[in-house]
Design an enzyme around this catalytic site. Sequence first.
Site, PDB file in Angstrom:
ATOM      1  CG  ASP A 174      -1.963  -1.123   1.175  1.00 53.83           C
ATOM      2  OD1 ASP A 174      -1.905  -1.962   0.265  1.00 53.83           O
ATOM      3  OD2 ASP A 174      -2.808  -1.165   2.091  1.00 53.83           O
ATOM      4  CB  CYS A 207      -2.128  -2.628   5.305  1.00 56.94           C
ATOM      5  SG  CYS A 207      -3.805  -1.926   5.292  1.00 56.94           S
ATOM      6  CE  LYS A 225      -3.960  -4.103   1.432  1.00 57.52           C
ATOM      7  NZ  LYS A 225      -4.720  -3.291   2.383  1.00 57.52           N
TER       8      LYS A 225
END
Length: 227
Positions: A11, A168, A121
């Site tokens: 990310d 994450c 995701k």
Amino acid sequence: MSFRPALVVVDVQEDFCPPNGALAVTGGRDIVPTINELLSLPFALRVATKDFHPQDHISFASNHPAPNNKPFVSTATIENPLNPAETQETQLWPDHCVQGTKGAELLTELDVSKVDRIVEKGQDKRVEMYSAFADPFPSPCSQSDLADTLKKAGITDVYVAGLAADYCVRFTALDAQKNGFKTWVIGEATKAVDPSSLDEVYKGYEEAGVTLIGKDDKQIQRVMGLA
């Protein structure tokens, strides 16, 4: 079994970075040079993940009624759509990484040319999904193909970097270990939303068998030795 390492870069997106990110992590852009160095190493597979939410995602505070809709403050209880007996309490966030927006894009300074695969995701509006593997429920209703991709490539070890260290990155690393990969988190290649939470994160790693390493650790030199 031979050593086949993969790098998973979590990310590294505009919305998680200053100066304009909706959910900017302090120093988020500062780790990119280190990540680019890692991407240049002879990993068997290099994966980048992206939060890729619909506008009506359940983690957005804006999608909940007042007064329980304050980003960073409010929480919500999420039921597993496949098994309502399974629930989780989740933090609510500002709208971020919405599909089709600038905020969802990987940073331009990230060397995406060296990335073999991008995993998106958080696309199921009904559940939170910090991990790049699956939502947190015991019987997940939302899963990516990351585990299958790694297994098909014969990966033995997963090295994790990116954002954010306490969300994450954390849950991706724990799920990598749970899926049978020896997992290493490269500390200097991550930044946290809340740095004060890292002791708890690292304790969880230790309990799960995930190992925190530095960018000059012998485990990185082991990857370099594959060249």
